[in-house]
Design a protein around this motif. Structure first.
Motif, PDB file in Angstrom:
ATOM      1  N   PRO A   1      28.689  19.403  17.020  1.00  0.00           N
ATOM      2  CA  PRO A   1      27.738  20.454  16.616  1.00  0.00           C
ATOM      3  C   PRO A   1      26.423  19.863  16.129  1.00  0.00           C
ATOM      4  O   PRO A   1      26.410  18.903  15.343  1.00  0.00           O
ATOM      5  N   GLY A   2      25.309  20.391  16.628  1.00  0.00           N
ATOM      6  CA  GLY A   2      24.002  19.970  16.172  1.00  0.00           C
ATOM      7  C   GLY A   2      23.595  18.583  16.603  1.00  0.00           C
ATOM      8  O   GLY A   2      22.648  18.014  16.051  1.00  0.00           O
ATOM      9  N   ASP A   3      24.272  18.012  17.589  1.00  0.00           N
ATOM     10  CA  ASP A   3      23.970  16.648  18.044  1.00  0.00           C
ATOM     11  C   ASP A   3      23.871  16.678  19.562  1.00  0.00           C
ATOM     12  O   ASP A   3      24.838  17.008  20.257  1.00  0.00           O
ATOM     13  N   SER A   4      22.726  16.332  20.091  1.00  0.00           N
ATOM     14  CA  SER A   4      22.524  16.389  21.541  1.00  0.00           C
ATOM     15  C   SER A   4      23.197  15.252  22.283  1.00  0.00           C
ATOM     16  O   SER A   4      23.361  15.306  23.503  1.00  0.00           O
ATOM     17  N   ARG A   5      23.618  14.212  21.569  1.00  0.00           N
ATOM     18  CA  ARG A   5      24.286  13.088  22.224  1.00  0.00           C
ATOM     19  C   ARG A   5      25.686  13.510  22.694  1.00  0.00           C
ATOM     20  O   ARG A   5      26.359  14.320  22.056  1.00  0.00           O
ATOM     21  N   VAL A   6      26.133  12.934  23.813  1.00  0.00           N
ATOM     22  CA  VAL A   6      27.453  13.242  24.363  1.00  0.00           C
ATOM     23  C   VAL A   6      28.215  11.928  24.547  1.00  0.00           C
ATOM     24  O   VAL A   6      27.746  11.020  25.248  1.00  0.00           O
ATOM     25  N   GLY A   7      29.374  11.808  23.906  1.00  0.00           N
ATOM     26  CA  GLY A   7      30.221  10.637  24.110  1.00  0.00           C
ATOM     27  C   GLY A   7      31.124  10.858  25.304  1.00  0.00           C
ATOM     28  O   GLY A   7      31.914  11.802  25.325  1.00  0.00           O
ATOM     29  N   VAL A   8      31.004  10.010  26.328  1.00  0.00           N
ATOM     30  CA  VAL A   8      31.741  10.193  27.577  1.00  0.00           C
ATOM     31  C   VAL A   8      32.616   8.977  27.855  1.00  0.00           C
ATOM     32  O   VAL A   8      32.201   7.831  27.627  1.00  0.00           O
ATOM     33  N   TYR A   9      33.831   9.236  28.348  1.00  0.00           N
ATOM     34  CA  TYR A   9      34.743   8.169  28.780  1.00  0.00           C
ATOM     35  C   TYR A   9      35.188   8.470  30.205  1.00  0.00           C
ATOM     36  O   TYR A   9      35.604   9.592  30.513  1.00  0.00           O
ATOM     37  N   HIS A  10      35.113   7.476  31.087  1.00  0.00           N
ATOM     38  CA  HIS A  10      35.582   7.595  32.462  1.00  0.00           C
ATOM     39  C   HIS A  10      36.936   6.897  32.598  1.00  0.00           C
ATOM     40  O   HIS A  10      37.086   5.739  32.195  1.00  0.00           O
ATOM     41  N   LYS A  11      37.880   7.566  33.176  1.00  0.00           N
ATOM     42  CA  LYS A  11      39.243   7.050  33.297  1.00  0.00           C
ATOM     43  C   LYS A  11      39.258   5.695  34.001  1.00  0.00           C
ATOM     44  O   LYS A  11      38.638   5.517  35.057  1.00  0.00           O
ATOM     45  N   SER A  12      40.009   4.741  33.410  1.00  0.00           N
ATOM     46  CA  SER A  12      40.004   3.359  33.897  1.00  0.00           C
ATOM     47  C   SER A  12      41.282   2.959  34.615  1.00  0.00           C
ATOM     48  O   SER A  12      41.288   1.962  35.341  1.00  0.00           O
ATOM     49  N   ARG A  13      42.366   3.658  34.389  1.00  0.00           N
ATOM     50  CA  ARG A  13      43.634   3.367  35.072  1.00  0.00           C
ATOM     51  C   ARG A  13      43.966   4.578  35.934  1.00  0.00           C
ATOM     52  O   ARG A  13      44.368   5.627  35.426  1.00  0.00           O
ATOM     53  N   LEU A  14      43.785   4.418  37.235  1.00  0.00           N
ATOM     54  CA  LEU A  14      43.943   5.536  38.165  1.00  0.00           C
ATOM     55  C   LEU A  14      45.248   5.404  38.937  1.00  0.00           C
ATOM     56  O   LEU A  14      45.643   4.297  39.339  1.00  0.00           O
ATOM     57  N   THR A  15      45.907   6.522  39.161  1.00  0.00           N
ATOM     58  CA  THR A  15      47.172   6.534  39.875  1.00  0.00           C
ATOM     59  C   THR A  15      46.949   6.113  41.321  1.00  0.00           C
ATOM     60  O   THR A  15      46.143   6.731  42.023  1.00  0.00           O
TER      61      THR A  15
END
Length: 543
Positions: free
Chosen positions: A349-363
């Motif tokens: 809330p109230g923070d324009s930053r977005v923390g993103v994680y991309h999946k690293s172990r794929l089936t």
């Protein structure tokens, strides 16, 4: 060497031993609520190898393959998703059930070689190291499918495996195989008969009893300890969306998002959490792209108004004008490439930053073609019935902080299949995560064993790292797991709703979290040394 003829009765006995091994192993895995049969499952396997001691490697392979084919079919029969709508998933699942047992024949063939060169008893002493080393190698990318780690049989009997905070799950596999070896030695001695048979069998039986009792005594002492520390209050939303239909064009993107946010609003109103958790790909469209700017703005405004952070799964896009990675797709008539990622993001809330994680172990196969970097022409071979193709391979290592109000909370959310990788999860704890989350969409496989197995495997990740886990599944089973592996508030599969509770925050670091797969790597070194020694000794005798 002349090929030995096996009579019909002998073949029945050999296939019987193979089938018994497979059935006992399968019976030790969830959803069966105990892993007790794992401690005797390898006894018929070792007797099978005894019976084939004088035979060729090809014959050993045949019978051992049957044993592990039965094991795979009885444990991961669901992986074909035969009730679903995706023909690729069905074909890939059948292939896994037929090909995966081949991997389990490798330690058996090495054991067969060692037996012929070192003798029976020394070979049995090597077997726990060999099996553990092979399980470790099966965890290495990119073809890994480490679903059937022997340690996973103990995810209900948590009082027995509290020691894996030191060794990781591979230590539990070593322990299980060691008990099997000792019981095999005792059984072999008793079957040989003689007046002193029982007296000779006492030693391995006593050792097996001690191996079984010591971890349980240790576990009961550990489980008496208080969890302690502060806690993050988490609401887990289970939207129960059909994993196929949610990607379709029936509802508009705005309607899909509004349907999700009704669960968010309800949990915020009644549970007053510090964080709301949505499952893997809960938002089933590229919401951060300009074409969905209205939905993105609405979501951000909604969270700002409610004042509670949201962590959700979603598909993300990355764009490249040059140096595009393998698997990236080119836009028609433009020198621009793009790649999709299975991702999570934290919105504050109230923070324009977005923390993103991309999946690293794929089936393998179902999420990404293995070794796509070397075989880029295969990128079009994987196209799912839900309209998504190969996911991009993430390399994120960031631990996410919530906001200024809860700066003591440092979290990381593993995505579905990543639950299977002990040292991968422990690596985020070593980088500062004091609580773990799981977001998953394993409803592809219906109300089968699959979702129940993956849910219970998260128990081992909690014990290894002493980190509490909040598990959020699209269709179920969602739950909370404390740092000692105790599960609470399990939801029913196929239900919609939310649960809320405290997620303890821990700052201590276990031996496993600090040093990773040290035990498995030690087993690998010792198993390799024994194998090389056997080869060297053989050559020396031949000179």
């Amino acid at each position: 060497m002349q090929r030995r003829k096996i009579e019909r009765g002998d073949r029945r006995r050999l296939f019987g031993l193979a089938g018994m091994t497979g059935l006992l192993l399968a019976a030790a895995f969830p959803p069966v609520p105990t892993g007790i049969t794992a401690f005797v499952a390898l006894i018929p396997f070792l007797f099978l190898l005894d019976a084939l001691a004088g035979d060729s490697a090809g014959r050993v392979f045949r019978y051992v393959y049957v044993a592990f084919l039965v094991f795979n079919a009885g444990t991961i029969w669901w992986v074909s998703g035969w009730w679903g709508q995706d023909p690729w998933l069905k074909a890939a699942g059948v292939a896994v059930n037929l090909v995966h047992p081949v991997l389990f024949t490798v330690p058996a063939l090495v054991l067969h070689l060692l037996r012929r060169r070192l003798g029976t008893t020394p070979t049995l002493a090597v077997f726990p190291f060999l099996w553990t080393a092979w399980e470790y190698l099966l965890h290495l990318p990119e073809l890994s499918f480490p679903w059937l780690l022997l340690a996973n049989t103990q995810c209900f009997d948590i009082e027995k495996v509290q020691f894996i905070e030191y060794t990781g799950a591979f230590g539990a596999s070593f322990w299980i195989v060691s008990v099997n070896v000792l019981l095999t030695l005792a059984a072999r001695t008793l079957l040989e008969g003689g007046a002193a048979a029982w007296r000779r069998a006492v030693r391995p039986l006593a050792a097996a009893a001690m191996l079984l009792a010591a971890p349980e005594i240790h576990g009961r002492i550990v489980l008496a300890e208080p969890v302690g520390g502060s806690a993050l209050r988490v609401a887990i939303a289970q939207p129960n969306m059909d994993p196929y239909e949610k990607w379709g064009a029936g509802e508009s993107a705005a309607d899909k998002l509004a349907n999700l946010m009704r669960l968010y609003d309800s949990s915020v109103t009644f549970a007053r959490p510090d964080l709301v958790l949505f499952p893997e790909t809960a938002i089933p469209f590229y919401i951060r792209q300009p074409s969905y700017s209205a939905e993105w703005a609405w979501l951000r405004a909604h969270i700002d108004s409610a004042g509670v952070p949201l962590l959700t799964g979603f598909p993300d896009l990355a764009w490249y004008e040059r140096d595009a990675p393998a698997g990236a797709r080119k836009l028609p008539e433009q020198d621009v490439w793009y790649q999709s990622f299975n991702s999570t993001m934290v919105l504050l809330p109230g923070d324009s930053r977005v923390g993103v994680y991309h999946k690293s172990r794929l089936t393998p196969m179902s999420e990404r073609i293995p070794y796509l970097d070397m075989l880029p022409f295969l990128q079009d071979a994987l196209t799912w019935g839900v309209g998504i193709s190969n996911w991009g391979l993430g390399n994120d290592t960031t631990v996410l902080a919530l906001d200024r109000r809860r700066k003591d909370a440092r979290i990381w959310a593993m995505i579905c299949y990543e639950t299977l990788y002990p040292s991968f999860v422990a690596g985020f704890v070593a980088r500062g995560a004091n609580a773990l989350l799981v977001v998953t969409n394993d409803g592809w496989f219906g109300n089968s064993s699959g979702p129940y197995q993956l849910q219970r495997y998260a128990v081992l990740r909690a014990i290894e790292t002493r980190r509490a886990v909040a598990r959020c599944a699209n269709n179920g089973i969602s739950c909370f797991i404390d740092p000692y592996g105790r599960v609470s508030q399990e939801t029913q599969f196929g239900t919609r709703g939310w649960i809320a509770g405290p997620l303890p925050l821990r700052a201590d670091t276990t031996v496993f979290a600090a040093h990773g797969d040290w035990f498995a790597q030690l087993c690998l070194v010792l198993a390799a040394a024994a194998t090389l020694a056997a080869i060297f000794l053989r050559r020396k005798k031949e000179q």
